[in-house]
Design a protein around this motif. Structure first.
Motif, PDB file in Angstrom:
ATOM      1  N   ARG A  55       0.852  -1.190   0.000  1.00 20.22           N
ATOM      2  CA  ARG A  55       0.000   0.000   0.000  1.00 20.22           C
ATOM      3  C   ARG A  55       0.890   1.243   0.000  1.00 20.22           C
ATOM      4  O   ARG A  55       1.726   1.413   0.869  1.00 20.22           O
ATOM      5  CB  ARG A  55      -0.933  -0.029   1.206  1.00 20.22           C
ATOM      6  N   VAL A  56       0.677   2.120  -0.979  1.00 19.49           N
ATOM      7  CA  VAL A  56       1.567   3.267  -1.181  1.00 19.49           C
ATOM      8  C   VAL A  56       0.794   4.584  -1.156  1.00 19.49           C
ATOM      9  O   VAL A  56      -0.300   4.689  -1.720  1.00 19.49           O
ATOM     10  CB  VAL A  56       2.320   3.140  -2.524  1.00 19.49           C
ATOM     11  N   LEU A  57       1.397   5.577  -0.508  1.00 23.90           N
ATOM     12  CA  LEU A  57       0.896   6.955  -0.549  1.00 23.90           C
ATOM     13  C   LEU A  57       1.871   7.784  -1.376  1.00 23.90           C
ATOM     14  O   LEU A  57       3.080   7.751  -1.132  1.00 23.90           O
ATOM     15  CB  LEU A  57       0.799   7.525   0.870  1.00 23.90           C
ATOM     16  N   VAL A  58       1.353   8.517  -2.354  1.00 20.47           N
ATOM     17  CA  VAL A  58       2.185   9.348  -3.231  1.00 20.47           C
ATOM     18  C   VAL A  58       1.931  10.820  -2.923  1.00 20.47           C
ATOM     19  O   VAL A  58       0.777  11.256  -2.854  1.00 20.47           O
ATOM     20  CB  VAL A  58       1.870   9.075  -4.718  1.00 20.47           C
ATOM     21  N   ALA A  59       3.010  11.586  -2.737  1.00 22.22           N
ATOM     22  CA  ALA A  59       2.867  13.021  -2.474  1.00 22.22           C
ATOM     23  C   ALA A  59       3.779  13.815  -3.402  1.00 22.22           C
ATOM     24  O   ALA A  59       4.994  13.621  -3.416  1.00 22.22           O
ATOM     25  CB  ALA A  59       3.198  13.335  -1.021  1.00 22.22           C
ATOM     26  N   ASP A  60       3.188  14.706  -4.187  1.00 22.27           N
ATOM     27  CA  ASP A  60       3.923  15.585  -5.089  1.00 22.27           C
ATOM     28  C   ASP A  60       3.010  16.769  -5.396  1.00 22.27           C
ATOM     29  O   ASP A  60       1.814  16.573  -5.626  1.00 22.27           O
ATOM     30  CB  ASP A  60       4.308  14.852  -6.380  1.00 22.27           C
ATOM     31  N   ASP A  61       3.558  17.974  -5.400  1.00 22.13           N
ATOM     32  CA  ASP A  61       2.706  19.149  -5.601  1.00 22.13           C
ATOM     33  C   ASP A  61       2.333  19.379  -7.061  1.00 22.13           C
ATOM     34  O   ASP A  61       1.457  20.197  -7.347  1.00 22.13           O
ATOM     35  CB  ASP A  61       3.372  20.400  -5.025  1.00 22.13           C
ATOM     36  N   ARG A 104       2.366  13.685 -10.002  1.00 22.13           N
ATOM     37  CA  ARG A 104       1.739  12.833  -8.986  1.00 22.13           C
ATOM     38  C   ARG A 104       0.861  11.767  -9.636  1.00 22.13           C
ATOM     39  O   ARG A 104       0.914  10.582  -9.267  1.00 22.13           O
ATOM     40  CB  ARG A 104       0.909  13.696  -8.030  1.00 22.13           C
ATOM     41  N   THR A 105       0.081  12.174 -10.607  1.00 18.28           N
ATOM     42  CA  THR A 105      -0.798  11.226 -11.301  1.00 18.28           C
ATOM     43  C   THR A 105       0.015  10.192 -12.064  1.00 18.28           C
ATOM     44  O   THR A 105      -0.314   9.002 -12.063  1.00 18.28           O
ATOM     45  CB  THR A 105      -1.725  11.975 -12.280  1.00 18.28           C
ATOM     46  N   GLY A 106       1.091  10.641 -12.711  1.00 16.40           N
ATOM     47  CA  GLY A 106       1.939   9.712 -13.459  1.00 16.40           C
ATOM     48  C   GLY A 106       2.594   8.675 -12.563  1.00 16.40           C
ATOM     49  O   GLY A 106       2.629   7.480 -12.893  1.00 16.40           O
ATOM     50  N   LEU A 107       3.116   9.120 -11.423  1.00 12.21           N
ATOM     51  CA  LEU A 107       3.734   8.180 -10.478  1.00 12.21           C
ATOM     52  C   LEU A 107       2.707   7.168  -9.979  1.00 12.21           C
ATOM     53  O   LEU A 107       2.987   5.967  -9.887  1.00 12.21           O
ATOM     54  CB  LEU A 107       4.324   8.948  -9.289  1.00 12.21           C
TER      55      LEU A 107
END
Length: 217
Positions: free
Chosen positions: A4-10, A15-18
């Motif tokens: 389970r992963v949380l992605v954070a990018d402004d 962010r969507t691509g990752l």
């Protein structure tokens, strides 16, 4: 087992691509996305992901401080954090690793390395982009201001060998192949090294190896 992963990018597009790259993997599930560091910390505490993937430069709270709050030395139950950034700057890497990150990648690393870093972090391992590993850790050693802690017990010759391979960015499988030992033996040596040196993960092992000049011998 699903990671389970949380992605954070402004940046929305990044962010969507990752998230899309990771969600495409059969063993990874992106459970949340955050647009800034403060939101990322709150979501991590609520969702309790296996791994957080944080950009370094984010508003309100940068990725290094977010990592420190979730995985720092004073955190009783640290979360596995992988930091990813566009900027190949020594101070960013040093700050992220000191804050408790289990991995550091550049955004041009490519999907396979990104997935490897997430899987490594989930397994209690760590991965630093090969393009920065040795150069940056060596720079940290040159910049040290205090004497590295000494092991509570002397290291064996085999532990010294394993330590050097870790500092060179080798995975457990690569260490096993190079030293002609089993994976379980590699893990046993790593556990012994962490106990003797009082560190929590292989990133800290690598930093200690560089700080004590192990790669120069």
């Amino acid at each position: 087992m699903t990671i389970r992963v949380l992605v954070a990018d402004d940046q929305d597009l990044v962010r969507t691509g990752l998230a899309m790259i990771l969600d495409a993997q059969p063993d990874i599930d992106v459970v949340g996305q955050a647009a800034d560091g403060r939101e990322a910390v709150a979501m991590a505490r609520q969702l309790q992901p296996d791994v957080c993937l944080f950009d370094i430069r984010m508003p309100h709270l940068d990725g290094i401080e977010a990592t420190r709050q979730l995985a720092g030395p004073d955190v009783a139950d640290p979360v596995a954090v992988v930091v990813i950034t566009t900027f190949d700057l020594d101070e960013y890497v040093h700050g992220a690793l000191k804050a408790g990150a289990r991995g550091f990648l550049l955004k041009d690393a490519g999907p396979p390395l990104l997935v490897q870093a997430i899987e490594a972090a989930a397994a209690g391992d760590a991965l630093i982009a090969p393009s920065v590993t040795v150069r940056l850790l060596a720079a940290f050693a040159d910049a040290r201001t205090s004497r590295p802690a000494q092991p509570i017990e002397p290291l064996t010759d085999r532990e010294e060998e394993v330590l050097v391979t870790v500092a060179r960015g080798r995975t457990n499988g690569e260490i096993a192949e190079q030293l002609h030992i089993s994976l379980s033996t590699v893990k046993t040596h790593l556990a012994a090294l962490m106990r003797k040196l009082g560190v929590r993960n292989r990133v800290e092992l690598a930093m200690w190896a560089h700080e004590t000049g192990r790669l120069e011998r």
